[in-house]
Design an enzyme around this catalytic site. Structure first.
Site, short mmCIF file in Angstrom:
data_model
loop_
_atom_site.label_atom_id
_atom_site.label_comp_id
_atom_site.label_asym_id
_atom_site.label_seq_id
_atom_site.Cartn_x
_atom_site.Cartn_y
_atom_site.Cartn_z
CG ASP A 175 0.13 7.03 2.19
OD1 ASP A 175 -0.67 6.08 2.11
OD2 ASP A 175 0.69 7.55 1.21
CE LYS A 176 4.50 6.20 11.28
NZ LYS A 176 5.72 5.37 11.52
#
Length: 350
Positions: A175-176
């Site tokens: 995820d970011k």
């Protein structure tokens, strides 16, 4: 055929079905519209067989070489006219004889798969694969709101072979706002092999997590709960009952490393790689990640992003057969949070 489709043609007929499905899933939303350098217009009357069809379906007949996703973007962007009037809804019904006109122009998505030079923290690299340390905040793959500045853009600039691969060789994501280790393929054959290793649970992926509340129950727990789209809040995932909702089996091993009154330090080992799996499973246990507001976590101990770090990665090299392992030290923000919470990982984290 989409760029992703073209890049899947190296897979032989003897590839195992699970690997094929996994690689196809990776490529399914690869850049599906053309990288047009300039606009081109086409027009034609709606034919009898198209009468009453949705606009996007009618356009697919006029320009069959382009994906419906791309055509829908053009409709919503004001590039399509019916009898001279601009139409913005993809579901608009067309009538026989109406003149359909479309301006085929570049979209943000079509221009997303471009090389961008960036400083990649490369931990290991040979001619077959590379392992890098992704910082929190770096998006892995272009998506709405992030059509540039992603890891994929950096990989396209890093080596020439990346442009020949689905997702530039990316075989799994973080995820970011998750930091840590990722493995990336540099050839088609190695990409297929890595996907097969991941599907076969032969790549060991270990994470360090900081979660809310004092840990309850056994120090080691196995979470075997299916993960799917949250039926009540579609922007996130959730533990789901597969008899009632779509989802996939998911398995995470969780081990307590240290405990405190406000938070606990956890070691998480992934056996499957579902979207947001650790975040969802920890929420299910009643211990959401610190600062993971999407899953009920609160800002705490100075953290402004979810407290999750891909700490260790190990695998057998798909070409040389060598057993390889890497470790990425905890980033500064998580170290500082540990200190503020009075938690220690002991020698294991040193």
């Amino acid at each position: 055929m989409t760029p992703a489709g073209r890049n899947l043609d190296f897979i032989g007929a003897d590839s195992d079905p699970e690997s094929l499905r996994a690689l196809a899933a990776l490529a399914e939303d690869e850049g599906t519209d053309p990288g047009l350098a300039e606009a081109e217009s086409r027009q034609a009357p709606v034919q009898t067989l198209q009468h009453g069809e949705r606009l996007d379906r009618a356009l697919a007949v006029l320009v069959p070489e382009f994906s419906r996703n791309y055509l829908q973007q053009l409709i919503e962007g004001g590039a399509v006219q019916l009898d001279g009037r601009t139409v913005l809804k993809t579901s608009t019904k067309v009538k026989v004889g109406e003149v359909l006109r479309i301006e085929l122009r570049p979209t943000p998505q079509s221009q997303a798969f471009q090389p961008e030079a960036m400083d990649l923290d490369v931990v290991y690299e040979d001619e077959h694969l590379m392992v890098l340390h992704k910082p929190a905040g770096l998006v892995v793959h272009p998506a709405p709101g992030h059509w540039s500045g992603t890891l994929l853009n950096g990989l396209l600039a890093h080596h020439a072979g990346a442009r020949l691969l689905p997702r530039a060789g990316i075989v799994h994501r973080l995820d970011k706002d998750t930091s840590g280790l990722m493995v990336v393929a540099k050839t088609r054959q190695v990409m297929e092999a890595l996907v097969a290793l991941i599907a076969g649970r032969e790549v060991r992926r270990e994470y360090i997590a900081l979660a809310h509340k004092a840990w309850q129950g056994p120090a080691e727990q196995r979470v075997e709960q299916a993960v799917g789209r949250d039926p009540r809040q579609r922007v996130r995932m959730a533990v789901v009952d597969l008899e009632r909702h779509a989802g996939k089996p998911a398995l995470t091993d969780v081990r307590l490393m240290d405990n405190g009154p406000e938070a606990c330090l956890l070691h998480c080992k992934l056996h499957t790689g579902r979207t947001h799996q650790i975040r969802v499973h920890l929420q299910h246990l009643g211990h959401p990640l610190l600062a993971d507001e999407l899953y009920g976590g609160r800002l705490l101990a100075g953290l402004s992003r979810q407290a999750l770090h891909a700490w260790r990665l190990s695998l057998v090299h798909p070409v040389t057969g060598e057993q390889l392992a890497w470790r990425a030290p905890l980033p500064a923000d998580m170290r500082q949070a540990l200190d503020r919470l009075g938690l220690q990982g002991g020698a294991e984290l040193e």
